[in-house]
Design a protein around this motif. Structure first.
Motif, PDB file in Angstrom:
ATOM      1  N   LYS A 214      23.414   3.005  29.434  1.00  0.00           N
ATOM      2  CA  LYS A 214      22.184   2.211  29.333  1.00  0.00           C
ATOM      3  C   LYS A 214      21.530   2.006  30.694  1.00  0.00           C
ATOM      4  O   LYS A 214      20.316   1.781  30.772  1.00  0.00           O
ATOM      5  CB  LYS A 214      22.473   0.870  28.658  1.00  0.00           C
ATOM      6  CG  LYS A 214      23.524   0.020  29.341  1.00  0.00           C
ATOM      7  CD  LYS A 214      23.752  -1.303  28.605  1.00  0.00           C
ATOM      8  CE  LYS A 214      24.336  -1.137  27.239  1.00  0.00           C
ATOM      9  NZ  LYS A 214      25.758  -0.709  27.260  1.00  0.00           N
ATOM     10  N   LEU A 217      18.417   4.280  31.554  1.00  0.00           N
ATOM     11  CA  LEU A 217      17.135   4.168  30.847  1.00  0.00           C
ATOM     12  C   LEU A 217      15.936   3.964  31.776  1.00  0.00           C
ATOM     13  O   LEU A 217      14.911   4.627  31.609  1.00  0.00           O
ATOM     14  CB  LEU A 217      17.220   3.052  29.806  1.00  0.00           C
ATOM     15  CG  LEU A 217      18.106   3.363  28.596  1.00  0.00           C
ATOM     16  CD1 LEU A 217      18.379   2.100  27.786  1.00  0.00           C
ATOM     17  CD2 LEU A 217      17.454   4.431  27.716  1.00  0.00           C
ATOM     18  N   GLN A 222      15.935   9.923  28.559  1.00  0.00           N
ATOM     19  CA  GLN A 222      15.496   9.778  27.177  1.00  0.00           C
ATOM     20  C   GLN A 222      16.643  10.210  26.260  1.00  0.00           C
ATOM     21  O   GLN A 222      16.922  11.401  26.127  1.00  0.00           O
ATOM     22  CB  GLN A 222      14.244  10.623  26.923  1.00  0.00           C
ATOM     23  CG  GLN A 222      13.051  10.180  27.763  1.00  0.00           C
ATOM     24  CD  GLN A 222      11.819  11.030  27.533  1.00  0.00           C
ATOM     25  OE1 GLN A 222      11.900  12.172  27.110  1.00  0.00           O
ATOM     26  NE2 GLN A 222      10.659  10.458  27.815  1.00  0.00           N
ATOM     27  N   GLU A 224      19.232  11.416  23.528  1.00  0.00           N
ATOM     28  CA  GLU A 224      19.301  12.256  22.343  1.00  0.00           C
ATOM     29  C   GLU A 224      20.751  12.291  21.875  1.00  0.00           C
ATOM     30  O   GLU A 224      21.682  12.089  22.663  1.00  0.00           O
ATOM     31  CB  GLU A 224      18.824  13.680  22.644  1.00  0.00           C
ATOM     32  CG  GLU A 224      17.370  13.790  23.042  1.00  0.00           C
ATOM     33  CD  GLU A 224      16.938  15.240  23.241  1.00  0.00           C
ATOM     34  OE1 GLU A 224      17.303  16.089  22.386  1.00  0.00           O
ATOM     35  OE2 GLU A 224      16.277  15.524  24.250  1.00  0.00           O
ATOM     36  N   ASN A 683      16.465   8.033   9.973  1.00  0.00           N
ATOM     37  CA  ASN A 683      15.965   8.110  11.350  1.00  0.00           C
ATOM     38  C   ASN A 683      17.011   8.658  12.323  1.00  0.00           C
ATOM     39  O   ASN A 683      16.655   9.081  13.419  1.00  0.00           O
ATOM     40  CB  ASN A 683      15.493   6.735  11.821  1.00  0.00           C
ATOM     41  CG  ASN A 683      14.123   6.374  11.287  1.00  0.00           C
ATOM     42  OD1 ASN A 683      13.353   7.260  10.909  1.00  0.00           O
ATOM     43  ND2 ASN A 683      13.804   5.088  11.260  1.00  0.00           N
ATOM     44  N   GLY A 722      21.457   4.021  17.844  1.00  0.00           N
ATOM     45  CA  GLY A 722      20.172   4.686  17.750  1.00  0.00           C
ATOM     46  C   GLY A 722      19.007   3.734  17.925  1.00  0.00           C
ATOM     47  O   GLY A 722      18.021   4.053  18.605  1.00  0.00           O
ATOM     48  N   GLN A 723      19.113   2.548  17.333  1.00  0.00           N
ATOM     49  CA  GLN A 723      18.026   1.577  17.423  1.00  0.00           C
ATOM     50  C   GLN A 723      17.974   0.903  18.786  1.00  0.00           C
ATOM     51  O   GLN A 723      16.891   0.751  19.363  1.00  0.00           O
ATOM     52  CB  GLN A 723      18.192   0.534  16.313  1.00  0.00           C
ATOM     53  CG  GLN A 723      17.985   1.090  14.914  1.00  0.00           C
ATOM     54  CD  GLN A 723      18.255   0.070  13.823  1.00  0.00           C
ATOM     55  OE1 GLN A 723      18.852  -0.986  14.063  1.00  0.00           O
ATOM     56  NE2 GLN A 723      17.839   0.376  12.599  1.00  0.00           N
ATOM     57  N   ARG A 724      19.125   0.493  19.311  1.00  0.00           N
ATOM     58  CA  ARG A 724      19.129  -0.238  20.578  1.00  0.00           C
ATOM     59  C   ARG A 724      18.782   0.659  21.758  1.00  0.00           C
ATOM     60  O   ARG A 724      18.241   0.195  22.768  1.00  0.00           O
ATOM     61  CB  ARG A 724      20.499  -0.899  20.789  1.00  0.00           C
ATOM     62  CG  ARG A 724      20.869  -1.941  19.743  1.00  0.00           C
ATOM     63  CD  ARG A 724      20.120  -3.237  19.903  1.00  0.00           C
ATOM     64  NE  ARG A 724      20.545  -4.020  21.048  1.00  0.00           N
ATOM     65  CZ  ARG A 724      21.489  -4.963  21.007  1.00  0.00           C
ATOM     66  NH1 ARG A 724      22.116  -5.231  19.859  1.00  0.00           N
ATOM     67  NH2 ARG A 724      21.808  -5.640  22.082  1.00  0.00           N
ATOM     68  N   ASP A 726      16.923   3.516  21.307  1.00  0.00           N
ATOM     69  CA  ASP A 726      15.743   4.297  20.916  1.00  0.00           C
ATOM     70  C   ASP A 726      16.034   5.788  21.044  1.00  0.00           C
ATOM     71  O   ASP A 726      15.296   6.546  21.688  1.00  0.00           O
ATOM     72  CB  ASP A 726      14.539   3.911  21.777  1.00  0.00           C
ATOM     73  CG  ASP A 726      13.225   4.463  21.210  1.00  0.00           C
ATOM     74  OD1 ASP A 726      13.179   4.764  20.009  1.00  0.00           O
ATOM     75  OD2 ASP A 726      12.257   4.597  21.985  1.00  0.00           O
ATOM     76  N   LYS A 728      16.249   9.592  20.166  1.00  0.00           N
ATOM     77  CA  LYS A 728      15.391  10.538  19.449  1.00  0.00           C
ATOM     78  C   LYS A 728      16.080  11.019  18.180  1.00  0.00           C
ATOM     79  O   LYS A 728      17.276  11.313  18.165  1.00  0.00           O
ATOM     80  CB  LYS A 728      15.083  11.729  20.355  1.00  0.00           C
ATOM     81  CG  LYS A 728      14.276  12.831  19.705  1.00  0.00           C
ATOM     82  CD  LYS A 728      14.144  14.028  20.641  1.00  0.00           C
ATOM     83  CE  LYS A 728      13.475  15.201  19.940  1.00  0.00           C
ATOM     84  NZ  LYS A 728      13.420  16.405  20.819  1.00  0.00           N
ATOM     85  N   LYS A 729      15.331  11.124  17.094  1.00  0.00           N
ATOM     86  CA  LYS A 729      15.875  11.616  15.835  1.00  0.00           C
ATOM     87  C   LYS A 729      16.355  13.058  16.000  1.00  0.00           C
ATOM     88  O   LYS A 729      15.660  13.899  16.579  1.00  0.00           O
ATOM     89  CB  LYS A 729      14.806  11.548  14.741  1.00  0.00           C
ATOM     90  CG  LYS A 729      15.287  12.032  13.379  1.00  0.00           C
ATOM     91  CD  LYS A 729      14.185  11.897  12.328  1.00  0.00           C
ATOM     92  CE  LYS A 729      14.669  12.407  10.974  1.00  0.00           C
ATOM     93  NZ  LYS A 729      13.626  12.253   9.916  1.00  0.00           N
TER      94      LYS A 729
END
Length: 742
Positions: A214, A217, A222, A224, A683, A722-724, A726, A728-729
């Motif tokens: 983290k 960031l 970014q 993945e 997602n 994934g949410q915390r 962000d 990429k899908k």
């Protein structure tokens, strides 16, 4: 203890003239932004202004990165960069040794040419400091243990200086004399260290190194998904993580980045065991004394701190032995527990799970605390609290978790911090070193222990093979009941696949769990092949030909489950989430090197004479052989016997775990339903929502399927990350088709 972060520009890393800024800043590290060649001798005003701008930008990015991991070091934080912004180090400090500003990081050598950030503890540093001062003339600025590491590097260089370091640590060091950056990690991976590459605003490639992902960031990372590492278990073995192109510095290893931008990886330490047929000639009493002396010394060293030191106390022998040794050292030898005269008040902390679940050991911890005469604070981890803490726990862990035990440790660290403690002693590592897990039962029986040729099972092959068959049957029941995954060797495996590699334990669902494109891309998932590939061929040759099967199992678990789950989910990440440093005496490498050389039969021992087994916990409720005839961690029990209760001396291993059966419509059920919506799962891009949905039908209620529940925890972990972050899908076009063996 701290959080570290570093940024290095790979494409502007040739050697150049010019002096680095050596302002002494505090302790969050971002490995320097090594940005390329600039002729400083002829720099024009425009170039100087550009350097100032780049340096200011890098400083801001590092400060923001430190903010992301400020839980690791809330006391202060500082950043240092080179004048040309090629290298930047940042450190978020948790003050434990030398609380003054003199001990702030980044650290600079006495001649101002070596700069570092250090996370963790170096033990026996007072003696090392004296040697470095008296014999090598080094001038220390502080009384911090971390500064010793820089002095050792200046005197001995890499990797020789690491051989002198005893403890748990991760470091990033820039040697401006050689234009060299090195980053290293302790022998067992107690402290985390990750690295990746990014492109900065100008398109230049930079190497980032940090305690937690983290922290990357704010520096342009970014996230993945690394689908391959999730599918084949790679995040639990080797250097991969759940994030694409984010790697771990492996335990016992260090990497170096040279002035031409190349990165080399090196191992400075590894586990070793005797030849399986080397006969043990030492007297048993001497061996027991040897273990006791080394464990006592490991505990004594870890009581050194300039803040109070507490103890995590469960219902098992490991933490109880540590607490008992502390009580002995404090009351018999006058040793301080940090700054505390704890002769009257040794402080311990434990977890209380719901009564009747089979997993609450707080009553045993109560009896142990009373016997030892120590204070015991309890953290009530009921269903509502477990549900409340789940997502924050996963965010700090950065791992998919199949158990709520990590959430329990997250709460326990909160309890220690609320009671004013920064440092605790913990029992992690004992099961891997002393063979404590029930899964090791089959490994000690797979082949005779020729190092003790007169022992019963070495002489009686029929009994050993009968016990092996029974142990396999028992473990199948345990695995089914607990919902875990035990990956065994396939029949007829070749040496190039998994021969000699012990069973391992980690998440691997069916192919139906994955989105169709994932199942097509990885049709032949083989987690055991992943385990095998993570080990050097020379090590695998030792597994197949030289080491006893129990020692092979210990090695595999110590390289996979220990650093990538236990020391993370149940260790550093759960503790540092609340700014707690946990110290692990069982992973003192002097103790480990001694225990590794002991015969397998002294670790998982054949004890048919035992009659009273005491309370055995939920794993052994059927009371059948062979667990009645075999005693795990036998040599530890004998060494720790003066420090523990008779109850713990007799008690079978109850692996620390959280309950996995919960009611429908309860807090945990509702929490997972809220997380695992179709939209949230879709997602991610790689899970099949229908399988997730089916899990809710099987995973809760009186007849719940334990594996279905564990699967749901893993899916919810991935959604949380994934949410915390962000992330990429994941999409099939991002992954090329398989053209050969995965």
């Amino acid at each position: 203890m701290c959080g570290t972060l570093a940024s290095i520009s790979v494409e502007r890393f040739p050697r150049r003239n010019g002096h680095h800024n050596t302002n002494n800043n505090h302790s969050t590290v971002i490995n320097g932004d090594f940005k390329g060649a600039r002729n400083h001798d002829v720099a024009v005003n425009g170039e100087l202004e550009d350097q100032k701008r780049q340096r200011a930008l890098l400083t801001t990015q590092l400060e923001d990165g430190l903010t992301e991991i400020s839980h690791r070091g809330p006391d202060n934080s500082h950043v240092w960069t080179t004048e040309d912004a090629r290298v930047g180090l940042g450190h978020a400090r948790l003050s434990i040794n030398d609380l003054s500003i003199d001990a702030d990081q980044p650290i600079h050598s006495d001649d101002g040419t070596i700069h570092a950030v250090v996370n963790g503890e170096v033990y026996d540093f007072d003696r090392l400091r004296q040697v470095l001062t008296d014999q090598h003339g080094y001038h220390f600025k502080s009384h911090s243990d971390s500064e010793v590491l820089v002095a050792l590097y200046k005197v001995y260089g890499a990797p020789d200086f690491i051989e002198h370091v005893r403890g748990e640590f991760a470091f990033i060091l820039y040697d401006e004399r050689r234009d060299l950056v090195i980053a290293g990690r302790d022998r067992f991976g107690i402290k985390p260290l990750h690295w990746t590459f990014v492109r900065d605003e100008s398109g230049e490639k930079r190497l980032l190194v940090a305690s937690e992902a983290k922290a990357f960031l704010p520096l342009g990372w970014q996230p993945e998904w690394d689908i391959g590492a999730i599918v084949d278990g790679g995040y639990m073995n080797g250097e991969r993580t759940v994030f694409k192109d984010v790697h771990k510095v492996l335990p016992g290893c260090w990497l170096e980045m040279h002035s031409d931008g190349t990165i080399n990886h090196h191992r400075y330490w590894d586990m070793e065991y005797n030849e399986k047929d080397k006969v043990e000639t030492r007297q048993l009493d001497d061996i027991i004394s040897g273990v006791r002396e080394r464990l006592t010394e490991a505990v004594r060293l870890r009581l050194r701190a300039d803040v109070p030191v507490g103890i995590y106390l469960s219902g098992g022998i490991d933490s109880s032995a540590v607490a008992g040794i502390v009580a002995h050292l404090v009351r018999e030898d006058g040793v301080l527990a940090g700054t505390e005269d704890a002769s009257k008040h040794i402080r311990c902390f434990t977890i209380q799970f719901p009564s009747g679940s089979g997993f609450d050991e707080s009553d045993i911890a109560d009896r142990t605390a009373e016997w030892l005469g120590v204070d015991l604070a309890k953290k009530d981890m009921n269903e509502g609290t477990l549900a409340e803490y789940f997502t924050d726990s996963i965010f700090h862990t950065e791992l998919p978790c199949h158990d709520l035990a990590g959430v329990g440790k997250y709460g326990l660290s909160m309890e220690a911090r609320d009671n004013g403690f920064k440092v605790v002693l913990s029992g992690e590592g004992s099961d891997e070193i002393f063979a404590g897990y029930p899964f090791f039962m089959g490994d000690v029986l797979t082949e005779p222990d020729l190092s003790m040729p007169t022992s019963p099972l070495a002489k009686d092959q029929t009994t050993r093979l009968d016990l092996l068959r029974m142990s396999n049957d028992v473990l199948e029941k345990v695995i089914k009941w607990s919902g875990l995954w035990l990956h065994r060797p396939e029949q007829g495996s070749s040496a190039d696949d998994v021969q000699g590699v012990a069973p391992t334990l980690y998440f691997q669902p069916s192919l139906a769990t994955w989105a169709p494109w994932v199942s097509r891309r990885w049709p032949d998932m083989n987690c055991r092949a992943t385990v095998a590939a993570s080990h050097d061929p020379k090590v695998r040759a030792k597994m197949a030909n030289r080491w006893h099967s129990l020692h092979t199992a210990e090695y595999v678990w110590t390289k996979s489950v220990l650093p990538n789950f236990i020391l993370s989910t149940l260790g550093d990440r759960a503790e540092m989430a609340h700014s707690i440093e946990a110290r692990t005496p069982f992973l003192d490498h002097h103790l480990v090197e001694y225990v590794n050389r002991l015969p397998p039969s002294l670790k998982y021992a054949y004890t048919p004479e035992t009659e009273d087994f005491g309370e055995q916990g939920p794993y052994w409720t059927d009371g059948t052989a062979p667990q009645k005839l075999l005693t795990e961690k036998w040599i530890l029990r004998e060494a720790a016997k003066p420090f523990i209760t008779e109850e713990l001396y007799k008690r079978k291993k109850h692996p620390y775990s959280a309950p996995f059966k919960w009611p429908k419509e309860g807090p945990i059920h509702k929490m997972l339903q809220k997380l695992l919506t179709r939209e949230a799962v879709d997602n991610l891009g790689f899970l099949n929502y229908e399988v997730v949905e089916q899990g809710f039908n099987k995973g809760f209620g009186e007849e719940a399927d334990a594996r279905a529940f564990r699967n749901l925890l893993v899916y919810a972990s991935l959604v949380t990350i994934g949410q915390r972050f962000d992330v990429k899908k994941a999409e099939s076009r991002d992954w090329a088709p398989v053209t050969g063996p995965v």
